[in-house]
Design a protein around this motif. Structure first.
Motif, short mmCIF file in Angstrom:
data_model
loop_
_atom_site.label_atom_id
_atom_site.label_comp_id
_atom_site.label_asym_id
_atom_site.label_seq_id
_atom_site.Cartn_x
_atom_site.Cartn_y
_atom_site.Cartn_z
N GLN A 161 0.97 -1.01 0.19
CA GLN A 161 0.26 0.19 0.24
C GLN A 161 0.89 1.34 -0.27
O GLN A 161 0.85 1.98 -0.75
CB GLN A 161 -1.31 -0.10 1.41
CG GLN A 161 -2.27 -0.93 0.84
CD GLN A 161 -3.07 -0.88 0.17
OE1 GLN A 161 -3.51 0.44 -0.10
NE2 GLN A 161 -3.48 -2.03 -1.14
N LYS A 162 2.29 1.14 0.67
CA LYS A 162 2.93 2.78 0.30
C LYS A 162 3.80 2.66 -0.60
O LYS A 162 4.58 4.07 -1.46
CB LYS A 162 4.00 2.36 2.28
CG LYS A 162 3.85 2.27 3.36
CD LYS A 162 4.18 2.55 4.17
CE LYS A 162 3.52 2.37 5.22
NZ LYS A 162 4.69 2.40 6.97
N LYS A 163 3.66 1.38 -1.27
CA LYS A 163 4.56 1.96 -2.69
C LYS A 163 3.93 2.36 -3.75
O LYS A 163 3.62 2.25 -4.46
CB LYS A 163 4.77 -0.58 -2.30
CG LYS A 163 5.96 0.09 -3.91
CD LYS A 163 7.10 0.48 -4.14
CE LYS A 163 8.19 -0.32 -5.24
NZ LYS A 163 9.15 0.37 -5.43
N TYR A 164 2.31 1.64 -3.31
CA TYR A 164 1.68 2.05 -4.15
C TYR A 164 1.28 3.42 -4.30
O TYR A 164 1.41 4.58 -5.40
CB TYR A 164 -0.15 1.38 -4.43
CG TYR A 164 -0.30 0.07 -4.35
CD1 TYR A 164 0.64 -0.25 -5.31
CD2 TYR A 164 -1.01 -0.49 -3.68
CE1 TYR A 164 0.28 -2.55 -5.07
CE2 TYR A 164 -1.21 -2.33 -3.60
CZ TYR A 164 -0.54 -2.71 -4.93
OH TYR A 164 -0.60 -4.12 -4.58
N SER A 193 -4.97 -0.01 -14.00
CA SER A 193 -3.72 -0.48 -14.84
C SER A 193 -2.61 -2.04 -15.50
O SER A 193 -3.04 -2.21 -13.81
CB SER A 193 -2.50 0.11 -14.81
OG SER A 193 -1.73 -0.13 -13.10
N GLU A 194 -2.17 -2.11 -15.93
CA GLU A 194 -1.99 -3.68 -16.30
C GLU A 194 -0.08 -3.42 -14.61
O GLU A 194 -0.11 -4.51 -14.45
CB GLU A 194 -1.13 -3.58 -17.48
CG GLU A 194 -2.58 -4.17 -18.49
CD GLU A 194 -1.70 -4.57 -19.29
OE1 GLU A 194 -0.39 -4.83 -19.89
OE2 GLU A 194 -2.38 -4.60 -20.82
N VAL A 195 -0.04 -2.05 -14.88
CA VAL A 195 1.34 -2.03 -13.73
C VAL A 195 0.83 -2.44 -12.02
O VAL A 195 1.49 -3.56 -11.90
CB VAL A 195 1.74 -1.07 -14.02
CG1 VAL A 195 3.07 -1.16 -12.36
CG2 VAL A 195 2.26 -0.35 -14.87
N TYR A 196 -0.69 -1.91 -12.22
CA TYR A 196 -0.47 -2.60 -11.19
C TYR A 196 -1.03 -4.21 -10.87
O TYR A 196 -1.12 -4.88 -9.63
CB TYR A 196 -2.07 -2.01 -10.53
CG TYR A 196 -3.27 -2.15 -9.32
CD1 TYR A 196 -2.83 -2.32 -8.09
CD2 TYR A 196 -4.04 -2.91 -9.64
CE1 TYR A 196 -3.51 -2.75 -7.09
CE2 TYR A 196 -4.65 -3.45 -8.52
CZ TYR A 196 -4.49 -3.36 -7.17
OH TYR A 196 -5.35 -3.86 -6.10
N GLN A 197 -2.02 -4.43 -11.46
CA GLN A 197 -2.25 -6.10 -11.39
C GLN A 197 -0.53 -6.33 -11.81
O GLN A 197 -0.81 -7.96 -10.99
CB GLN A 197 -3.04 -5.95 -13.03
CG GLN A 197 -4.33 -5.83 -13.10
CD GLN A 197 -5.00 -6.48 -14.82
OE1 GLN A 197 -4.46 -7.23 -14.94
NE2 GLN A 197 -6.12 -5.65 -14.63
#
Length: 80
Positions: free
Chosen positions: A9-12, A37-41
């Motif tokens: 969560q902190k990274k996000y 996004s695909e990056v999030y997935q």
């Protein structure tokens, strides 16, 4: 490999903030794009240890995905 959910969560939040600054978007706009996004997935699913990449690297990956989406929207190509 999976990461600690709190650390993710902190990274996000850091990645979204960096992406927003790079694109000149509001945090809400950047967050909305990020979570679709695909990056999030890839990060969420632990693919290729994406969560180990630097915040700037991930923000730049989002930038590329965002540019592709904008281009596809302009050309009338349907995206997810």
């Amino acid at each position: 490999m999976t990461a600690n959910p709190i650390l993710l969560q902190k990274k996000y939040s850091r990645v979204v903030e960096c992406f927003a600054k790079l694109q000149g978007l509001s945090l809400d706009e950047a967050l909305n794009f990020f979570y679709h996004s695909e990056v999030y997935q890839l990060i969420r699913d632990g693919v290729s240890d994406m969560h180990c990449m630097s915040d700037m690297y991930l923000a730049e990956e989002l930038e590329q995905e965002y540019a592709n989406k904008i281009e596809n929207d302009i050309n009338g190509v349907k995206t997810n």
